[in-house]
Every structure is written in structure tokens, then in C-alpha cells.
Design a protein around this motif. Structure first.
Motif, PDB file in Angstrom:
ATOM      1  N   SER A  61       2.354  11.931  15.214  1.00  0.00           N
ATOM      2  CA  SER A  61       3.462  11.776  14.290  1.00  0.00           C
ATOM      3  C   SER A  61       3.005  12.096  12.868  1.00  0.00           C
ATOM      4  CB  SER A  61       4.006  10.343  14.344  1.00  0.00           C
ATOM      5  OG  SER A  61       4.517  10.042  15.623  1.00  0.00           O
ATOM      6  N   ASP A  65       7.212  10.641   9.604  1.00  0.00           N
ATOM      7  CA  ASP A  65       7.720  10.037  10.833  1.00  0.00           C
ATOM      8  C   ASP A  65       7.160   8.639  11.037  1.00  0.00           C
ATOM      9  OD1 ASP A  65       9.197  12.261  11.335  1.00  0.00           O
ATOM     10  OD2 ASP A  65       8.109  12.903  13.107  1.00  0.00           O
ATOM     11  N   TYR A  69       9.342   5.480  11.875  1.00  0.00           N
ATOM     12  CA  TYR A  69       9.114   4.664  13.072  1.00  0.00           C
ATOM     13  C   TYR A  69       8.761   3.230  12.682  1.00  0.00           C
ATOM     14  CZ  TYR A  69       9.192   8.727  16.203  1.00  0.00           C
ATOM     15  OH  TYR A  69       9.571   9.831  16.936  1.00  0.00           O
ATOM     16  N   LYS A  72      11.985   1.560  12.006  1.00  0.00           N
ATOM     17  CA  LYS A  72      12.621   1.252  13.300  1.00  0.00           C
ATOM     18  C   LYS A  72      12.005  -0.006  13.900  1.00  0.00           C
ATOM     19  CE  LYS A  72      12.801   3.212  18.003  1.00  0.00           C
ATOM     20  NZ  LYS A  72      12.378   4.371  18.826  1.00  0.00           N
ATOM     21  N   HIS A 213      12.998  11.730  24.550  1.00  0.00           N
ATOM     22  CA  HIS A 213      11.957  12.578  23.992  1.00  0.00           C
ATOM     23  C   HIS A 213      11.343  13.431  25.106  1.00  0.00           C
ATOM     24  CE1 HIS A 213       8.751   9.918  25.543  1.00  0.00           C
ATOM     25  NE2 HIS A 213       9.431   8.906  25.044  1.00  0.00           N
ATOM     26  N   TYR A 239      14.001   9.026  18.468  1.00  0.00           N
ATOM     27  CA  TYR A 239      12.860   9.893  18.730  1.00  0.00           C
ATOM     28  C   TYR A 239      13.108  11.250  18.094  1.00  0.00           C
ATOM     29  CZ  TYR A 239      12.278   6.407  22.430  1.00  0.00           C
ATOM     30  OH  TYR A 239      12.166   5.243  23.117  1.00  0.00           O
ATOM     31  N   ARG A 240      12.021  11.915  17.707  1.00  0.00           N
ATOM     32  CA  ARG A 240      12.159  13.235  17.096  1.00  0.00           C
ATOM     33  C   ARG A 240      12.388  14.304  18.160  1.00  0.00           C
ATOM     34  NH1 ARG A 240      11.755  16.196  12.855  1.00  0.00           N
ATOM     35  NH2 ARG A 240      11.288  14.433  11.482  1.00  0.00           N
ATOM     36  N   GLN A 247      17.772  13.932  12.437  1.00  0.00           N
ATOM     37  CA  GLN A 247      16.906  12.938  13.073  1.00  0.00           C
ATOM     38  C   GLN A 247      17.252  11.552  12.521  1.00  0.00           C
ATOM     39  OE1 GLN A 247      14.817  14.328  15.365  1.00  0.00           O
ATOM     40  NE2 GLN A 247      15.417  16.378  14.701  1.00  0.00           N
ATOM     41  N   LEU A 249      15.251   8.597  13.241  1.00  0.00           N
ATOM     42  CA  LEU A 249      14.106   7.960  13.880  1.00  0.00           C
ATOM     43  C   LEU A 249      14.032   6.481  13.589  1.00  0.00           C
ATOM     44  CD1 LEU A 249      11.285  10.597  13.209  1.00  0.00           C
ATOM     45  CD2 LEU A 249      13.144  10.638  14.877  1.00  0.00           C
TER      46      LEU A 249
END
Length: 352
Positions: A61, A65, A69, A72, A213, A239-240, A247, A249
């Protein structure tokens, strides 16, 4: 009664969170004192968080990202902390869990011996629980195929449960053939008692929600082409997917559910991606994947929704119809019948 639900409630996974929440809330709505049994393990938490920060390994990542994440993960932690939880206890010492009248194991892949960090843990088979009665609700063996069977020890533990229900045909076959049990087939909690969510405000132009993903290249190409022909953007949640137009994420569980509710269509390889699409009446295209094939195959067969599965040798033009047409009324009728049957089974276990 004091009822404890034993599941994977701390996974950084939208389906795991929502199936846990939907089940414990559904039981509480029946008038019981329901909690999620809050098992803890430093090793499991470490594995879960490492995966959450890099869910698409072996790809690494980017720093951007990683920040998303991380956001998230924080949203999941906040949502999980807001669930009705028991006092915590060690994962490997189930006898230390707070006493309950009934421990209800499931839903999710609680019987999956191949799960990377929960597989084979004794408490998910009812061993050593501090409970007057133990049953399973909508349990699954996940990608552990029925042809492989299960060890005699686990089969014996299943026979020791007071009642057993599973959510898919693969799991039903395993329980019947390996343990000799006449288990019930019931709905996942997201289908049994769907969450009430509203579409997100101010999302602008319509979108196809992409969930999963390592999606197959042929699937990605067809989804993107069909979306463009309909004037829709593609929005990847959780997810990317570099091919998608947008996106998200960092989406937490609530945002995920709202995004599905507001989508023009859903493209996924995930079991709960299918569940959320169907209960929200969204058009659905689902591609097979090795890990989730048992689950999505059995779910669509159970509901008579097989047409929503798509394969590499299909006519590519078929994707246009999949992303434009919701499930047939027969699927809704089948879902209503199975919901009534599932509630009937669960109410009998709760009343015993």
C-alpha cells in the motif's frame, strides 16, 4: 434470557461487522438480554490489523492508502466499541467468559478450519463455554469444502451442541455427512433482519458500487464498460481497485451500508456484497473467487438468484443487463419465505 453471540465481531470486514450487529439486535428485539461475547487475543488483533493496513498483499500500500486504511480501521474500532459487548475474556480461555443462558455461535465462517487466525479455535465449536446451552445460528465452513470432511474431534463437538443451523448448502452437507446431524438451513443475519439505512446525501451522479479486491481483469473491464455505457461512475469501497473512477478506502461500516443503499448497481465477489445488494433491491453482478465461491454459489442458489453470477466465458454484453435489472420478484418472495422459516427456527431455540 442472557444470550451471548459468539462470532468474528472484531474483524475489519463489513460483512463480519453487520452480521454480528444484525443478529444481536434481532435477538434483543425479541425481548432478550443479548450481547456479543467479547473474546480478545493480541495475536489475532495483530494479524487483523496488519491485514487491514495492507489487504491487497503482496502489493504494498502507498503512504496515502495507509492513511486511508488507518481511517477505515479507526471507524471500525469506533463502530465495534458501540456494539453491545460482554466483559472481555481471552480467546483461548472460553471458561472465563461471562455466564450466559445461551451461547449462540455464528454467523460468519465460525466453523472454517482454514480461516487464517480463527480456524479451529475450540470456543467456536462450543468447547469450554460458560453457558447453560450452546447452539449455532447460520454458521459457515467458508471455503472448507464438504468433500474434505472434518476431523472426528470437531464432529464430536458439533454433536455436543444443543441445536445446529448453517447458512449454506456446503456447510449443511458437512454437518450432515461428517457429524450425522440434521441441521437447519437458515438465513444470514443481514438477510434475516436487514439494517435500516438511508442512501448517502449529495453523492451526485449515479454510481456502480465495486466491492472486493483482486477482482478478475475480465470482470473489471466489463463492469467499467457497462457503467460507462449507462453514464455511471464506478466507486470502489473498502479496497483499492485502480480501474474504478473513485476510491473510498476509508469507509466505515455505516458508510458502506449507505453506499450500497444508494448505488445504481453492485459489482462484487463477496458474499455480503450480494446480501446487501439483494436486500436493498440493487442490480447485482457477482464474479466467482476461489475463497468465496462456496458462499456465493450457495447463496444465489438458495434464493433463486443464480442469474446474478457471471463468468469469464459469458457474453460480455450480458453485464449491461446485470447492472441494470434488479433481482426478480421471485427472489424477494423466496427471501420472505426463508426469513419466516429462519425466525421460526431461531425462536424455538430462544424459547427452549
Amino acid at each position: 434470557m442472557r444470550i451471548g453471540v459468539l462470532t468474528f465481531h472484531r474483524c475489519i470486514n463489513y460483512g463480519s461487522y453487520w452480521q454480528a450487529r444484525c443478529l444481536v439486535q434481532a435477538i434483543a428485539a425479541r425481548g432478550h438480554d443479548a450481547v456479543l461475547l467479547d473474546h480478545r487475543s493480541c495475536a489475532v488483533t495483530s494479524a487483523e490489523w496488519r491485514y487491514a493496513f495492507n489487504p491487497q498483499a503482496p502489493e504494498r500500500s502507498s503512504r496515502a492508502d495507509l492513511r486511508l486504511y488507518g481511517a477505515k480501521l479507526r471507524r471500525f474500532a469506533a463502530a465495534q466499541a458501540d456494539l453491545p459487548l460482554s466483559d472481555p475474556f481471552p480467546l483461548d480461555q472460553p471458561g472465563l467468559m461471562p455466564a450466559v443462558d445461551l451461547a449462540l455461535i455464528g454467523s460468519d465462517e465460525v466453523f472454517n478450519l482454514r480461516h487464517p487466525w480463527y480456524g479451529g479455535k475450540p470456543l467456536f465449536w462450543g468447547a469450554g463455554l460458560n453457558a447453560a446451552r450452546v447452539a449455532s445460528y447460520a454458521a459457515s465452513f467458508g471455503n472448507h469444502d464438504a468433500d474434505w470432511g472434518i476431523p472426528a474431534h470437531q464432529a464430536g463437538l458439533l454433536r455436543g451442541l444443543d441445536a445446529v443451523s448453517v447458512r449454506d448448502a456446503n456447510s449443511l452437507r458437512l454437518v450432515r455427512e461428517a457429524a450425522g446431524l440434521d441441521a437447519a438451513l437458515v438465513l444470514d443475519p443481514v438477510l434475516l433482519s436487514p439494517p435500516h439505512v438511508s442512501p448517502p446525501p449529495a453523492e451526485g451522479a449515479g454510481y456502480v458500487l465495486v466491492y472486493g479486491h483482486h477482482l478478475p481483469g475480465w470482470f473489471a473491464d466489463r463492469v467499467q464498460a457497462a457503467a460507462r455505457r449507462r453514464g455511471l461512475r464506478t466507486l470502489s469501497v473498502g479496497y483499492r481497485n485502480d480501474w474504478a473512477d473513485e476510491q473510498r478506502l476509508d469507509a466505515g461500516p455505516a458508510e458502506f451500508a449507505a453506499l450500497v443503499a444508494g448505488a445504481a448497481a453492485v459489482a462484487t465477489t463477496y458474499f455480503h456484497g450480494c446480501c446487501f445488494a439483494l436486500v436493498n433491491g440493487r442490480p447485482l453482478a457477482c464474479a466467482p473467487s476461489d475463497y468465496r465461491w462456496n458462499k456465493v454459489r450457495d447463496l444465489t442458489a438458495l434464493l433463486g438468484a443464480e442469474r446474478h453470477l457471471t463468468f469469464s466465458d459469458d457474453d460480455p454484453a450480458r453485464m449491461d443487463a446485470l447492472l441494470a435489472e434488479p433481482a426478480s420478484p421471485a427472489v424477494a418472495d423466496r427471501l420472505a419465505t426463508l426469513r419466516a422459516q429462519s425466525w421460526s427456527w431461531l425462536d424455538k431455540v430462544l424459547a427452549a
